[in-house]
Motif scaffolding. Sequence first.
Motif, PDB file in Angstrom:
ATOM      1  N   LYS A  87       0.893  -1.152  -0.040  1.00  0.00           N
ATOM      2  CA  LYS A  87      -0.293  -0.029   0.126  1.00  0.00           C
ATOM      3  C   LYS A  87       0.851   1.164  -0.077  1.00  0.00           C
ATOM      4  CE  LYS A  87      -4.477  -1.678   1.585  1.00  0.00           C
ATOM      5  NZ  LYS A  87      -5.582  -1.385   2.501  1.00  0.00           N
ATOM      6  N   LEU A  88       2.102   1.108   0.836  1.00  0.00           N
ATOM      7  CA  LEU A  88       3.013   2.226   0.674  1.00  0.00           C
ATOM      8  C   LEU A  88       3.703   2.414  -0.734  1.00  0.00           C
ATOM      9  CD1 LEU A  88       4.675   2.011   3.997  1.00  0.00           C
ATOM     10  CD2 LEU A  88       2.890   3.446   3.583  1.00  0.00           C
ATOM     11  N   LYS A  89       3.889   1.457  -1.300  1.00  0.00           N
ATOM     12  CA  LYS A  89       4.163   1.423  -2.772  1.00  0.00           C
ATOM     13  C   LYS A  89       3.435   2.245  -3.592  1.00  0.00           C
ATOM     14  CE  LYS A  89       7.067  -2.634  -2.625  1.00  0.00           C
ATOM     15  NZ  LYS A  89       7.575  -4.058  -3.169  1.00  0.00           N
ATOM     16  N   GLU A  90       2.163   1.839  -3.296  1.00  0.00           N
ATOM     17  CA  GLU A  90       0.978   2.360  -4.146  1.00  0.00           C
ATOM     18  C   GLU A  90       0.861   3.773  -3.894  1.00  0.00           C
ATOM     19  OE1 GLU A  90      -2.540   0.078  -3.484  1.00  0.00           O
ATOM     20  OE2 GLU A  90      -1.514  -1.783  -4.136  1.00  0.00           O
ATOM     21  N   ASN A  91       0.915   4.278  -2.541  1.00  0.00           N
ATOM     22  CA  ASN A  91       0.945   5.651  -2.621  1.00  0.00           C
ATOM     23  C   ASN A  91       1.944   6.590  -2.999  1.00  0.00           C
ATOM     24  OD1 ASN A  91      -1.298   5.079  -0.734  1.00  0.00           O
ATOM     25  ND2 ASN A  91      -0.267   5.184   1.140  1.00  0.00           N
ATOM     26  N   LEU A  92       3.214   5.921  -2.901  1.00  0.00           N
ATOM     27  CA  LEU A  92       4.276   6.701  -3.755  1.00  0.00           C
ATOM     28  C   LEU A  92       4.306   6.966  -5.164  1.00  0.00           C
ATOM     29  CD1 LEU A  92       7.368   4.996  -1.811  1.00  0.00           C
ATOM     30  CD2 LEU A  92       7.059   7.469  -1.853  1.00  0.00           C
TER      31      LEU A  92
END
Length: 472
Positions: A87-92
């Motif tokens: 999810k943090l990858k997607e946010n970035l």
Amino acid sequence: MGTNKKTEINELFRLMLANDNLSFIDAESDSHFSLKHLLLPVENCVQEKKALVFLYLNTSLKSLATYLSFLKTGHTLALLSDTIEPKLKENLEREYEPTIIYDTKRDTVNNYNVDAYGNNNISINLFVNTNFNTEVSSTIKILLSTSGTTGSPKLVKLSTDNILQNALSISNYLPIQNNDVTPINLPLNYSYGLSVLHSNAIKGGKIVCGLPDILSRDFWKYLDKYGFTSIAGVPFIYEMLNRIGFLKKQYPSLEYVSQAGGNLSKNIKVQFNDYCIAKAIKFFVMYGQTEATARISYVPPEKLTEKITAIGLPIKNGTLTIDDKTEELLYSGPNVFGGYANEKKDLEFWEDIPVLRTGDLAFKDDDGFFHIKGRLKRIVKVFGNRVNLDEIEAFIKSSLNMSLLACTGINDKFILIAHSNPDIDESGLKKLIFETYKIQGSAIKFKYLEQLPKTKNEKIDYKKIAAIFLED
């Protein structure tokens, strides 16, 4: 995949190509490769424009080959850990909209096509969306997370000249030889790990990747097998090596070891220094920040015994000064970054920053060596008195001869001492702190943790420690 287009090779990559002694070993398969044999035709991925590339890396041969292949291109590379939560990858990715993504942890990425690239030795998949045309300054080459961050959008902007000059300055003082065997045991997305790769690739010999964790037994089997000539580590690694008996054994191939990434407690530093002197191994204690492309200063090994608490002398072409008013350590040199990116539009420009404010409090001794006293942000007020948490932490570690301990402030009300020693004498320690610093025992709390939480860069995670205490 289209025809090869002419790529203007940057100077750092040219120096790597010019190093006839450079080769790469994949520990997992015991395979040996030249730099040219690793390179993938990724310049064909996006034609005629500078693209933003996200590389989620580990220390495998495939990660190394992917990074070096993109380093050769004109693209801007954000180096990130492949262990970041999805999810943090997607946010970035939602924030920065990279044109190209490399990530072996995912089979698909929404809105991206999958393109395969390979040579006779390696094949990779890249996720590509040519509709994403994030504008990036021509000066920005590398983007790194600030120390301790994982999925944070805050990135440090570095130029090709930044990483070149830093690699040259490091190889100027480290005794890198063309017959060296260097393990890649630190993350490539971490400025220290990246600097180990760069400086050894331009001047060294064999570089070994695909290794198990340095704290596992298998790592040391590879040390014997390949004859590592150096090891790089952050304080946590040295503290753990001390616990698992590193200093009780001999490593005939080791010629030097280096430490950076934070302050190693004095007692551990003394033990490693004594060991290295006895075994004719050079021990380099270094200081740096991601904003300075990894390295700012170092202590020459022959001076470490008398300068055991110093961060040393500035690297070649670098200058250190101290702010007269705040005592903050200031650095200037060709490796100073071009500002932070917190969102996509920040990539459109490069800031010329003449002086890096390190955030560290320091003093300079009569011999010109610099010493850190603490962090500006690690100063807390307890009962109205200013307390330097780094000073307290170093004092306790030295007094108790223990390293797995951390001090943090809780809401400017009290000092929290987190530790991994169930037998610690809390009342005796409170008394010792009062006698030395006149801090009342009521202003000190303790928290036992089996393991002190660490950031992705293996530094103490003070925020997590405070959060655990407040949750309980």
